[in-house]
Motif scaffolding. Structure first.
Motif, PDB file in Angstrom:
ATOM      1  N   ALA A  97       0.828  -1.207   0.000  1.00  7.91           N
ATOM      2  CA  ALA A  97       0.000   0.000   0.000  1.00  7.91           C
ATOM      3  C   ALA A  97       0.859   1.251   0.000  1.00  7.91           C
ATOM      4  O   ALA A  97       0.487   2.264  -0.608  1.00  7.91           O
ATOM      5  N   LEU A  98       2.010   1.218   0.667  1.00  4.87           N
ATOM      6  CA  LEU A  98       2.950   2.340   0.568  1.00  4.87           C
ATOM      7  C   LEU A  98       3.419   2.512  -0.875  1.00  4.87           C
ATOM      8  O   LEU A  98       3.503   3.623  -1.392  1.00  4.87           O
ATOM      9  N   CYS A  99       3.728   1.394  -1.531  1.00  3.54           N
ATOM     10  CA  CYS A  99       4.154   1.445  -2.929  1.00  3.54           C
ATOM     11  C   CYS A  99       3.032   1.988  -3.808  1.00  3.54           C
ATOM     12  O   CYS A  99       3.279   2.757  -4.746  1.00  3.54           O
ATOM     13  N   ALA A 100       1.793   1.605  -3.505  1.00  2.68           N
ATOM     14  CA  ALA A 100       0.655   2.065  -4.292  1.00  2.68           C
ATOM     15  C   ALA A 100       0.444   3.564  -4.146  1.00  2.68           C
ATOM     16  O   ALA A 100       0.081   4.251  -5.109  1.00  2.68           O
ATOM     17  N   LEU A 101       0.668   4.087  -2.947  1.00  5.56           N
ATOM     18  CA  LEU A 101       0.552   5.534  -2.747  1.00  5.56           C
ATOM     19  C   LEU A 101       1.597   6.284  -3.557  1.00  5.56           C
ATOM     20  O   LEU A 101       1.370   7.423  -3.979  1.00  5.56           O
ATOM     21  N   GLU A 102       2.748   5.662  -3.775  1.00  2.95           N
ATOM     22  CA  GLU A 102       3.741   6.238  -4.685  1.00  2.95           C
ATOM     23  C   GLU A 102       3.241   6.154  -6.125  1.00  2.95           C
ATOM     24  O   GLU A 102       3.364   7.121  -6.895  1.00  2.95           O
ATOM     25  N   ALA A 103       2.656   5.016  -6.491  1.00  7.13           N
ATOM     26  CA  ALA A 103       2.272   4.782  -7.885  1.00  7.13           C
ATOM     27  C   ALA A 103       1.211   5.750  -8.375  1.00  7.13           C
ATOM     28  O   ALA A 103       1.283   6.217  -9.520  1.00  7.13           O
ATOM     29  N   VAL A 104       0.228   6.061  -7.527  1.00  2.00           N
ATOM     30  CA  VAL A 104      -0.889   6.877  -8.008  1.00  2.00           C
ATOM     31  C   VAL A 104      -0.482   8.328  -8.258  1.00  2.00           C
ATOM     32  O   VAL A 104      -1.246   9.079  -8.872  1.00  2.00           O
ATOM     33  N   ARG A 105       0.707   8.708  -7.818  1.00  4.66           N
ATOM     34  CA  ARG A 105       1.214  10.038  -8.140  1.00  4.66           C
ATOM     35  C   ARG A 105       2.095  10.025  -9.390  1.00  4.66           C
ATOM     36  O   ARG A 105       2.605  11.061  -9.805  1.00  4.66           O
ATOM     37  N   LYS A 106       2.251   8.830  -9.993  1.00  5.48           N
ATOM     38  CA  LYS A 106       3.128   8.699 -11.153  1.00  5.48           C
ATOM     39  C   LYS A 106       2.377   8.334 -12.435  1.00  5.48           C
ATOM     40  O   LYS A 106       2.984   8.270 -13.506  1.00  5.48           O
ATOM     41  N   THR A 107       1.081   8.049 -12.340  1.00  8.24           N
ATOM     42  CA  THR A 107       0.327   7.614 -13.512  1.00  8.24           C
ATOM     43  C   THR A 107      -1.132   8.021 -13.384  1.00  8.24           C
ATOM     44  O   THR A 107      -1.658   8.158 -12.273  1.00  8.24           O
ATOM     45  N   ASP A 108      -1.778   8.187 -14.536  1.00  7.95           N
ATOM     46  CA  ASP A 108      -3.220   8.423 -14.570  1.00  7.95           C
ATOM     47  C   ASP A 108      -3.987   7.132 -14.845  1.00  7.95           C
ATOM     48  O   ASP A 108      -5.206   7.163 -15.011  1.00  7.95           O
ATOM     49  N   ALA A 109      -3.266   6.000 -14.892  1.00  8.32           N
ATOM     50  CA  ALA A 109      -3.911   4.730 -15.228  1.00  8.32           C
ATOM     51  C   ALA A 109      -4.733   4.161 -14.078  1.00  8.32           C
ATOM     52  O   ALA A 109      -5.551   3.266 -14.287  1.00  8.32           O
TER      53      ALA A 109
END
Length: 259
Positions: A97-109
């Motif tokens: 979930a920490l990784c996911a919080l990083e991911a959602v700031r890097k993509t609009d997918a």
């Protein structure tokens, strides 16, 4: 069916795909791989096309670039979400979930995120102290590392650890044990700051009513930072509701589907 994508730093990120429907990407936590979703995958696959990720350093993922950083893990998940075609419902557990919080700031997918207890220490305390992390680095076997993590970070009883030892995913957990200490090092320094306020998609936190206090406090802290986020309790459960109450977990995931 197994597939893979290449992350921006060259690491190959593997994932298993099954089911039909809109895309859902599932991201496991520390000391695990994509098989940790075994108890809920068939339920979720009835409504979604699942992409079950092996985070870097384990399972279907390979060719990991040097110099580990959680920001690279965010890029990994973003790459999988983009390969899934966008419009992704992202479901992530613990360190994942920490990784996911990083991911959602890097993509609009990604268009929706469930984050189940992204960890950080209670202010002024440790998730697992430096002495324990030193013992883990000096452990003679991967199983010793895993057992220390389960007992001292997740606060599982010896009986609970023994019960896990008898499950099919135990071998995968042992195989991923070499990644545990580096992830704990990140957790110990984790700060939830104003960057979370940049997240503009619907976010829901899951928190077990029986989870260690630091995990429940961390879920609340993320929800306070992310605009519009809320916290849904996993009633009677701790950090592994998907294993011990899969009906409650799947129902909560479906309840945030936006459908």
């Amino acid at each position: 069916m197994s597939s893979s994508v290449r992350s921006p730093d060259g690491t190959v990120i593997g994932f298993e795909t099954l089911g039909d429907g809109p895309p859902m990407v599932l991201v496991h936590g520390t000391g695990a791989d994509h098989t940790r979703w075994a108890a809920v995958r068939e339920r979720l696959a009835e409504r979604y096309r699942l992409h079950l990720v092996d985070r870097r350093g384990r399972g279907l993922s390979r060719d990991e670039a040097p110099a580990y950083d959680i920001g690279r893990e965010g890029e990994d998940i973003a790459a999988v979400a983009e390969a899934a075609g966008g419009g992704v419902y992202l479901v992530a557990h613990s360190y994942g979930a920490l990784c996911a919080l990083e991911a959602v700031r890097k993509t609009d997918a990604v268009t929706r995120l469930v984050a189940y207890e992204p960890p950080r220490p209670k202010p002024g305390e440790h998730v697992i102290g430096p002495d324990a992390r030193k013992r883990m680095r000096a452990a003679e076997s991967p199983e010793q590392v895993l057992e220390t993590f389960l007992r001292e970070a997740l606060r599982l009883s010896p009986a609970d650890v023994e019960a896990m030892r008898g499950t099919p995913v135990w071998r995968a957990r042992v195989a991923a044990a070499h990644t545990i200490v580096r992830e704990l090092d990140v957790v110990e320094k984790m700060v939830f700051d104003e960057r979370l306020g940049e997240i503009a998609i619907p976010v829901r936190l899951f928190a077990g009513t029986e989870s260690p206090e630091y995990l429940r406090l961390a879920a609340d802290a993320v929800a306070e930072r992310v605009p519009g986020a809320d916290v849904v309790p996993m009633l009677g459960q701790a950090h592994q509701a998907m294993d011990f109450d899969p009906d409650q977990f799947a129902g909560a995931v479906f309840g945030f589907s936006g459908a």
